[in-house]
Write a protein that holds these residues in place. Structure first.
Motif, PDB file in Angstrom:
ATOM      1  N   PRO A 142      25.434 -11.010   5.840  1.00  0.00           N
ATOM      2  CA  PRO A 142      26.866 -11.325   5.740  1.00  0.00           C
ATOM      3  C   PRO A 142      27.136 -12.753   5.279  1.00  0.00           C
ATOM      4  N   ASN A 182      32.232 -16.314  11.125  1.00  0.00           N
ATOM      5  CA  ASN A 182      30.983 -16.416  11.880  1.00  0.00           C
ATOM      6  C   ASN A 182      31.173 -16.260  13.383  1.00  0.00           C
ATOM      7  N   GLY A 183      30.072 -16.500  14.102  1.00  0.00           N
ATOM      8  CA  GLY A 183      30.071 -16.244  15.539  1.00  0.00           C
ATOM      9  C   GLY A 183      30.656 -17.360  16.379  1.00  0.00           C
ATOM     10  N   THR A 184      31.095 -18.424  15.739  1.00  0.00           N
ATOM     11  CA  THR A 184      31.789 -19.550  16.385  1.00  0.00           C
ATOM     12  C   THR A 184      31.032 -20.190  17.552  1.00  0.00           C
ATOM     13  N   PHE A 185      29.739 -20.362  17.410  1.00  0.00           N
ATOM     14  CA  PHE A 185      29.055 -21.243  18.364  1.00  0.00           C
ATOM     15  C   PHE A 185      28.399 -22.364  17.560  1.00  0.00           C
ATOM     16  N   GLY A 212      33.684 -23.440  -4.206  1.00  0.00           N
ATOM     17  CA  GLY A 212      33.429 -22.778  -2.931  1.00  0.00           C
ATOM     18  C   GLY A 212      34.094 -23.532  -1.795  1.00  0.00           C
ATOM     19  N   GLY A 240      34.030 -23.169   1.397  1.00  0.00           N
ATOM     20  CA  GLY A 240      33.426 -22.778   2.666  1.00  0.00           C
ATOM     21  C   GLY A 240      33.248 -23.981   3.571  1.00  0.00           C
ATOM     22  N   SER A 241      32.332 -23.869   4.518  1.00  0.00           N
ATOM     23  CA  SER A 241      32.115 -24.948   5.492  1.00  0.00           C
ATOM     24  C   SER A 241      31.843 -26.271   4.786  1.00  0.00           C
ATOM     25  N   ALA A 242      30.939 -26.265   3.850  1.00  0.00           N
ATOM     26  CA  ALA A 242      30.575 -27.510   3.179  1.00  0.00           C
ATOM     27  C   ALA A 242      31.645 -27.940   2.179  1.00  0.00           C
ATOM     28  N   SER A 295      31.868 -18.729   5.260  1.00  0.00           N
ATOM     29  CA  SER A 295      31.204 -18.017   6.363  1.00  0.00           C
ATOM     30  C   SER A 295      31.655 -18.540   7.712  1.00  0.00           C
ATOM     31  N   GLU A 340      38.013 -21.553  -4.984  1.00  0.00           N
ATOM     32  CA  GLU A 340      37.503 -20.522  -4.070  1.00  0.00           C
ATOM     33  C   GLU A 340      37.860 -19.164  -4.653  1.00  0.00           C
ATOM     34  N   LEU A 347      36.280 -16.178   1.467  1.00  0.00           N
ATOM     35  CA  LEU A 347      37.677 -16.621   1.671  1.00  0.00           C
ATOM     36  C   LEU A 347      37.639 -18.121   1.901  1.00  0.00           C
TER      37      LEU A 347
HETATM   38  C1  FAD Z   1      28.222 -13.436  10.493  1.00  0.00           C
HETATM   39  C2  FAD Z   1      27.842 -14.894  10.579  1.00  0.00           C
HETATM   40  C3  FAD Z   1      27.742 -15.505  11.823  1.00  0.00           C
HETATM   41  C4  FAD Z   1      27.421 -16.863  11.896  1.00  0.00           C
HETATM   42  N1  FAD Z   1      27.461 -17.488  13.126  1.00  0.00           N
HETATM   43  C5  FAD Z   1      27.318 -18.842  13.172  1.00  0.00           C
HETATM   44  C6  FAD Z   1      27.548 -19.553  14.364  1.00  0.00           C
HETATM   45  O1  FAD Z   1      27.936 -18.983  15.384  1.00  0.00           O
HETATM   46  N2  FAD Z   1      27.335 -20.889  14.370  1.00  0.00           N
HETATM   47  C7  FAD Z   1      26.959 -21.561  13.254  1.00  0.00           C
HETATM   48  O2  FAD Z   1      26.796 -22.771  13.314  1.00  0.00           O
HETATM   49  N3  FAD Z   1      26.768 -20.914  12.099  1.00  0.00           N
HETATM   50  C8  FAD Z   1      26.958 -19.592  12.037  1.00  0.00           C
HETATM   51  N4  FAD Z   1      26.813 -18.947  10.824  1.00  0.00           N
HETATM   52  C9  FAD Z   1      26.345 -19.723   9.672  1.00  0.00           C
HETATM   53  C10 FAD Z   1      27.444 -20.591   9.080  1.00  0.00           C
HETATM   54  O3  FAD Z   1      28.701 -19.917   9.075  1.00  0.00           O
HETATM   55  C11 FAD Z   1      27.015 -20.927   7.634  1.00  0.00           C
HETATM   56  O4  FAD Z   1      25.727 -21.525   7.688  1.00  0.00           O
HETATM   57  C12 FAD Z   1      27.934 -21.891   6.952  1.00  0.00           C
HETATM   58  O5  FAD Z   1      29.274 -21.436   7.026  1.00  0.00           O
HETATM   59  C13 FAD Z   1      27.487 -22.050   5.497  1.00  0.00           C
HETATM   60  O6  FAD Z   1      28.360 -22.975   4.876  1.00  0.00           O
HETATM   61  P1  FAD Z   1      28.359 -23.116   3.303  1.00  0.00           P
HETATM   62  O7  FAD Z   1      29.450 -24.094   2.967  1.00  0.00           O
HETATM   63  O8  FAD Z   1      26.985 -23.407   2.826  1.00  0.00           O
HETATM   64  O9  FAD Z   1      28.715 -21.669   2.734  1.00  0.00           O
HETATM   65  P2  FAD Z   1      29.994 -20.777   3.028  1.00  0.00           P
HETATM   66  O10 FAD Z   1      30.748 -21.232   4.233  1.00  0.00           O
HETATM   67  O11 FAD Z   1      29.502 -19.366   3.013  1.00  0.00           O
HETATM   68  O12 FAD Z   1      30.940 -21.076   1.779  1.00  0.00           O
HETATM   69  C14 FAD Z   1      30.668 -20.658   0.481  1.00  0.00           C
HETATM   70  C15 FAD Z   1      32.028 -20.372  -0.178  1.00  0.00           C
HETATM   71  O13 FAD Z   1      31.856 -20.334  -1.595  1.00  0.00           O
HETATM   72  C16 FAD Z   1      32.628 -19.272  -2.117  1.00  0.00           C
HETATM   73  N5  FAD Z   1      32.054 -18.929  -3.410  1.00  0.00           N
HETATM   74  C17 FAD Z   1      30.823 -18.417  -3.649  1.00  0.00           C
HETATM   75  N6  FAD Z   1      30.634 -18.278  -4.965  1.00  0.00           N
HETATM   76  C18 FAD Z   1      31.774 -18.738  -5.568  1.00  0.00           C
HETATM   77  C19 FAD Z   1      32.171 -18.854  -6.932  1.00  0.00           C
HETATM   78  N7  FAD Z   1      31.363 -18.495  -7.955  1.00  0.00           N
HETATM   79  N8  FAD Z   1      33.405 -19.372  -7.193  1.00  0.00           N
HETATM   80  C20 FAD Z   1      34.228 -19.754  -6.171  1.00  0.00           C
HETATM   81  N9  FAD Z   1      33.887 -19.647  -4.861  1.00  0.00           N
HETATM   82  C21 FAD Z   1      32.668 -19.147  -4.575  1.00  0.00           C
HETATM   83  C22 FAD Z   1      32.525 -18.184  -1.054  1.00  0.00           C
HETATM   84  O14 FAD Z   1      33.548 -17.228  -1.176  1.00  0.00           O
HETATM   85  C23 FAD Z   1      32.621 -19.022   0.220  1.00  0.00           C
HETATM   86  O15 FAD Z   1      33.959 -19.185   0.644  1.00  0.00           O
HETATM   87  C24 FAD Z   1      27.128 -17.596  10.707  1.00  0.00           C
HETATM   88  C25 FAD Z   1      27.229 -16.961   9.457  1.00  0.00           C
HETATM   89  C26 FAD Z   1      27.605 -15.634   9.383  1.00  0.00           C
HETATM   90  C27 FAD Z   1      27.774 -14.987   8.014  1.00  0.00           C
END
Ligand code: FAD
Length: 146
Positions: free
Chosen positions: A72, A84-87, A5, A7-9, A80, A29, A76
């Motif tokens: 949501p 996301n909403g970018t704040f 994944g 994503g952010s983390a 998220s 990803e 990609l």
């Molecule tokens: C619409 C929206 C608005 C938001 N607005 C804000 C904001 O303004 N400010 C803020 O601080 N936070 C906001 N957030 C929250 C923030 O974006 C998330 O909390 C954060 O991005 C989560 O990070 P993560 O790494 O846990 O997961 P994600 O960033 O969601 O990353 C997970 C990744 O894993 C991938 N993945 C999943 N399963 C698999 C698999 N089996 N194999 C390979 N890849 C996989 C996914 O495609 C994704 O790219 C928002 C979220 C959303 C959806």
């Protein structure tokens, strides 16, 4: 090491892990990657909209009256945070201090404050709180917009 994944983390984790020269890191990803800004689809580049085309399509369990709400989640590189909403908000200082008190060294508010300051500094906008990114964070890709 394998990070699943991007994503952010996952992106930060992979960047930090790969700082050790003899360590190989595979970042997996399932969604698409747009490695350059000009390749971004317009709805991804627009930070004010939620990009439905790159969403997992999750919905909540049925609630009162069977109503289900969209949950949501980005699909990609960037996860998220790319849709996301970018704040950003800092947490409460006392919460971080409590984590440190519970035994999590390096998590006191004084310890995480340089990270917040690095995140709050961008190329184009020096926020009231942002400062120069400390070198030890710069190399970790923390300040992505620099
Ligand atoms: C619409 C929206 C608005 C938001 N607005 C804000 C904001 O303004 N400010 C803020 O601080 N936070 C906001 N957030 C929250 C923030 O974006 C998330 O909390 C954060 O991005 C989560 O990070 P993560 O790494 O846990 O997961 P994600 O960033 O969601 O990353 C997970 C990744 O894993 C991938 N993945 C999943 N399963 C698999 C698999 N089996 N194999 C390979 N890849 C996989 C996914 O495609 C994704 O790219 C928002 C979220 C959303 C959806």
């Amino acid at each position: 090491m394998i990070v699943v994944g991007a994503g952010s983390a996952g992106c930060v984790l992979a960047a930090r892990l790969s700082q050790t020269p003899d360590r190989q890191v595979l970042l997996l990803e399932t969604g698409p990657d747009y490695p350059q800004r000009h390749l971004l689809p317009p709805e991804i580049a627009d930070g004010t909209t939620v990009a439905g085309s790159h969403d997992w399509g999750y919905r909540s369990m049925p609630g009162k009256g069977g109503r289900m709400v969209p949950l949501p989640r980005g699909r990609l590189v960037g996860g998220s945070s790319a849709v996301n909403g970018t704040f950003a908000l800092r947490g409460f200082p006392e919460d971080y201090d409590e984590w440190a008190y519970a035994g999590n060294d390096d998590w006191s508010f004084a310890d995480v404050l340089p990270m917040f300051r690095a995140l709050e500094t961008t190329l184009t906008t020096a926020t009231s709180r942002g400062t120069e990114t400390p070198a030890r964070f710069r190399s970790a890709g923390i300040c992505l917009r620099r």
